[in-house]
Design a protein around this motif. Structure first.
Motif, mmCIF file in Angstrom:
data_model
loop_
_atom_site.group_PDB
_atom_site.id
_atom_site.type_symbol
_atom_site.label_atom_id
_atom_site.label_comp_id
_atom_site.label_asym_id
_atom_site.label_seq_id
_atom_site.Cartn_x
_atom_site.Cartn_y
_atom_site.Cartn_z
ATOM 1 N N HIS A 1 115.665 54.150 40.722
ATOM 2 C CA HIS A 1 115.398 52.907 39.871
ATOM 3 C C HIS A 1 115.350 53.325 38.550
ATOM 4 O O HIS A 1 114.907 54.514 37.993
ATOM 5 C CB HIS A 1 114.471 52.081 40.557
ATOM 6 C CG HIS A 1 114.125 50.931 39.955
ATOM 7 N ND1 HIS A 1 113.888 50.572 38.735
ATOM 8 C CD2 HIS A 1 114.733 49.683 40.558
ATOM 9 C CE1 HIS A 1 114.004 49.333 38.540
ATOM 10 N NE2 HIS A 1 114.469 48.566 39.751
ATOM 11 N N ALA A 2 115.897 52.365 37.889
ATOM 12 C CA ALA A 2 115.645 52.554 36.228
ATOM 13 C C ALA A 2 114.531 52.701 35.784
ATOM 14 O O ALA A 2 114.355 53.537 34.888
ATOM 15 C CB ALA A 2 116.450 51.485 35.568
ATOM 16 N N ASP A 3 113.482 52.052 36.239
ATOM 17 C CA ASP A 3 112.143 52.201 35.856
ATOM 18 C C ASP A 3 111.600 53.566 35.724
ATOM 19 O O ASP A 3 110.560 53.634 35.253
ATOM 20 C CB ASP A 3 111.305 51.386 36.496
ATOM 21 C CG ASP A 3 111.401 49.848 36.019
ATOM 22 O OD1 ASP A 3 112.342 49.613 35.284
ATOM 23 O OD2 ASP A 3 110.692 48.864 36.566
ATOM 24 N N PHE A 4 112.170 54.351 36.779
ATOM 25 C CA PHE A 4 111.565 55.559 36.970
ATOM 26 C C PHE A 4 112.406 56.618 36.208
ATOM 27 O O PHE A 4 112.454 57.932 36.627
ATOM 28 C CB PHE A 4 111.604 56.087 38.397
ATOM 29 C CG PHE A 4 110.479 55.172 38.990
ATOM 30 C CD1 PHE A 4 110.784 53.787 39.512
ATOM 31 C CD2 PHE A 4 109.289 55.587 39.203
ATOM 32 C CE1 PHE A 4 109.933 53.115 40.024
ATOM 33 C CE2 PHE A 4 108.318 54.813 39.534
ATOM 34 C CZ PHE A 4 108.657 53.276 40.016
ATOM 35 N N SER A 5 112.964 56.380 35.184
ATOM 36 C CA SER A 5 113.841 57.357 34.383
ATOM 37 C C SER A 5 113.065 58.751 34.111
ATOM 38 O O SER A 5 113.500 59.792 33.813
ATOM 39 C CB SER A 5 114.371 56.783 33.268
ATOM 40 O OG SER A 5 113.573 56.069 32.347
ATOM 41 N N GLU A 6 111.491 58.273 33.720
ATOM 42 C CA GLU A 6 110.789 59.626 33.249
ATOM 43 C C GLU A 6 110.907 60.576 34.490
ATOM 44 O O GLU A 6 110.951 61.747 34.318
ATOM 45 C CB GLU A 6 109.469 59.099 33.095
ATOM 46 C CG GLU A 6 109.529 58.884 31.490
ATOM 47 C CD GLU A 6 107.777 58.768 31.168
ATOM 48 O OE1 GLU A 6 107.306 59.603 30.346
ATOM 49 O OE2 GLU A 6 106.872 57.716 31.374
ATOM 50 N N ASP A 7 110.525 60.053 35.548
ATOM 51 C CA ASP A 7 110.676 60.799 36.853
ATOM 52 C C ASP A 7 111.789 61.543 37.130
ATOM 53 O O ASP A 7 111.818 62.847 37.307
ATOM 54 C CB ASP A 7 110.379 60.058 37.894
ATOM 55 C CG ASP A 7 108.982 59.792 38.279
ATOM 56 O OD1 ASP A 7 108.155 60.620 37.714
ATOM 57 O OD2 ASP A 7 108.669 59.097 39.332
ATOM 58 N N THR A 8 112.924 60.823 36.777
ATOM 59 C CA THR A 8 114.277 61.186 37.035
ATOM 60 C C THR A 8 114.447 62.529 35.935
ATOM 61 O O THR A 8 114.948 63.592 36.469
ATOM 62 C CB THR A 8 115.404 60.435 36.735
ATOM 63 O OG1 THR A 8 114.940 59.190 37.563
ATOM 64 C CG2 THR A 8 116.641 60.633 36.993
ATOM 65 N N TYR A 9 114.039 62.286 34.786
ATOM 66 C CA TYR A 9 114.175 63.107 33.891
ATOM 67 C C TYR A 9 113.666 64.720 34.324
ATOM 68 O O TYR A 9 114.189 65.825 33.924
ATOM 69 C CB TYR A 9 113.696 62.820 32.336
ATOM 70 C CG TYR A 9 114.255 63.456 31.343
ATOM 71 C CD1 TYR A 9 115.202 62.981 30.294
ATOM 72 C CD2 TYR A 9 113.674 64.691 30.694
ATOM 73 C CE1 TYR A 9 115.574 63.558 29.371
ATOM 74 C CE2 TYR A 9 114.162 65.502 29.694
ATOM 75 C CZ TYR A 9 115.095 64.667 28.950
ATOM 76 O OH TYR A 9 115.702 65.581 28.088
#
Ligand code: G4P
Length: 529
Positions: free
Chosen positions: A90-98
């Motif tokens: 999910h887009a909101d988890f871009s920090e996690d993704t990073y």
């Protein structure tokens, strides 16, 4: 070559990035089934209701059918060890993704043949570009009607300024796939037929070119023509440009029927780079055969409700990790005992005794570890800090029940440490009303859910009218908090003590700059650039 360098050379550590519904879970399952999953194949994550929903340990994830946490899957293929790290969808988890992408050496970008590049594909690709991660493209769902192959390539080139270099090419349009041609060996058509007994996995059969030409006629001739056209246009795989993030090898297939999955798996082994020397903060790098050093890229509490523990996911960057070794925690300089090292696949755990560069270990009860931390043995190693994104959503959080303020404080501090949200504090607001800062509003839902269910401290959120954060210092903070003209507020980030200036919009930020020309206002890394 040293033994550890040999092991590192066998490793491929990668992630699949895609827009939700492009088929990431399906592809993950197909890869794991095709290769030999070292851990149980059932650990592959899927949507609610599917078998083996192992990474969906949070109830909220199950309800929404999305994965908000990461799992790691390890499997063997052609004498290599593949580590597949799950990225949140999910887009909101871009920090996690990073953070997850900080732990991989390559990414597989999954594209839906009918939809082409989608919003999430773009954002995730941006992160890969920013981090310099080479990308392999897999065009999925070719068994269904979709767009033209050349048109999809064109879109990748135009939008991502990335040269697509197909290594397989479909014979027949999307929805009428006759087979695939391996561009490097076009003496055969790879034909896929449904397995007997109705099994989902198709059987791959090489058909010599002359027979394919007579059986598939026009479709085969056209595919070969297109391959020539692409070659003439310079769409030819080049290792250096791929590793430099300038081109992407492209594969076609259908994860659901196992079409093209073997070729993709081979590509991960043959093309994706093995773990290499890793840059250190302050210059220099740590070669893979140096003593152990690992990067904490994810911290997750309460994965196992019956244990109520906290797991730090560590990517081994150099040396050999052996369970029980005592390493140094770079941030505190303290020794850290690794007695409880696990491979963690959702809720399934097994002890890990030895891990090599590229592998991921889960350290249980690692209360002292934070995302971005380095653990090492031998000469000191500190990897560069992970950037925090500029938050765009802010809300005051309060305990519903004032009698549970101890649980409230513990929970908020824990979620801050895990990086679920950023927590901002100020003397004026006090301990019982910190401000939560998020890149996307869904992070707030996670906080609300976990505070109630894990910390037994239900919370109430009151949104604040700010949407822009800039870094400042004590003088800037004092000026902003005193100003009667500018709408904004300065708060301190609990995690690192840095000061953030919050504004409703950039006009207010500009007006602050005009009113206090000497004040510091730094741009933070934006998640949505
Ligand atoms: P995600 O993790 O990226 O969100 O996607 P997921 O694998 O869950 O796949 C989304 C939908 O696309 C699923 O259908 C899945 O079966 C389908 N799908 C994935 N790969 C292929 C493919 O190669 N060909 C075709 N035709 N479909 C594919 P669903 O109806 O949402 O779920 P399900 O009930 O089939 O599991």
């Amino acid at each position: 070559m040293s033994a550890v360098a040999v092991e590192a050379a066998r490793r491929r550590t990668f992630a699949v990035i895609s827009h939700p519904d492009a088929g990431k879970s399906t592809l993950t399952e197909a890869l794991a089934l095709h290769a030999r999953a070292i851990t149980e194949a059932g650990a592959v994550h899927g949507k609610a209701g599917r078998r083996g929903v192992a990474s969906d340990w949070m109830e909220m994830e199950k309800a929404r059918g999305i994965s908000v946490t990461s799992a790691v899957l390890q499997f063997a293929h052609r004498g290599h060890v593949l580590n597949l790290l799950d990225t949140p969808g999910h887009a909101d988890f871009s920090e996690d993704t990073y953070r997850v992408l900080a732990a991989v050496d390559c990414a597989v970008m999954l594209v839906d043949a009918a939809k082409g590049l989608e919003e999430q594909t773009r954002k995730l690709f941006d992160v890969c570009r920013h981090r310099g991660i080479p990308v392999i493209t897999f065009v999925n769902k070719w068994d269904r009607p979709g767009r033209e192959a050349l048109e999809l390539l064109d879109e990748i080139e135009r939008e991502f300024r990335l040269k697509p270099t197909p290594l397989t090419w479909p014979v027949g349009i999307a929805g009428d796939l006759r087979g695939l041609i391996d561009v490097r060996d076009d003496t055969h058509l790879l034909r896929y037929t449904k397995a007997p007994g109705g099994a989902r996995e198709a059987v791959e059969e090489p058909v010599p070119a002359d027979r394919a030409a007579s059986e598939e006629g026009e479709d085969f001739a056209r595919a070969r023509e297109e391959i020539e056209l692409l070659a003439a246009d310079g769409a030819v795989h080049d290792r250096d440009s791929f590793l430099a993030g300038k081109s992407t090898p492209v594969f076609f297939g259908a994860a659901l029927s196992n079409i093209g999955v073997r070729l993709l798996l081979d590509a991960v082994v043959d093309l994706a780079p093995p773990p290499g020397a890793r840059e250190l903060a302050g210059g220099g790098s740590r070669p893979v055969d140096a003593p152990f050093a690992g990067l904490v890229f994810k911290v997750q509490a309460n994965m196992d409700r019956s244990h109520r523990d906290r797991v730090a996911f560590v990517r081994v960057c150099s040396g050999v990790f052996t369970r029980g070794m005592t390493v140094t925690h770079a941030a505190s300089g303290r020794p850290f005992a690794t007695k409880y090292a696990h491979s963690v696949f959702g809720q399934d755990r097994s002890s890990v005794d030895v891990a090599h560069p590229g592998d991921v270990v889960g350290l249980v009860n690692a209360a002292a570890l934070r995302v971005g931390d380095t653990l090492y043995d031998g000469p000191r190693a500190v990897f560069p800090p992970m950037p925090t994104f500029a938050p765009e959503h802010f809300a005051v959080v309060r305990p519903v029940d004032i009698g549970r303020s101890k649980q409230f404080r513990r929970g908020i501090a824990q979620l801050d440490e895990e990086g679920v949200v950023q927590v901002l504090v100020s003397d004026r607001r006090g301990e019982q009303a910190p401000v939560l800062a998020a890149v996307g509003p869904m992070q707030f839902d996670v906080v609300t859910h976990r505070m109630e269910n894990e910390f037994s401290a239900p919370v109430r959120l009151e949104p604040l009218p700010y949407h822009l954060a800039r870094g400042t210092d004590a003088a800037g903070a004092a000026a902003l908090n005193r100003s009667r003209v500018v709408r904004g507020e300065a708060l301190t980030r609990l995690r690192d003590g840095s000061v953030l200036a919050l504004f409703p919009d950039r006009w207010q930020a500009n007006s602050f700059e005009r009113a206090f020309p000497g004040a510091r206002l730094d741009h933070l890394v934006a998640a949505h650039e």
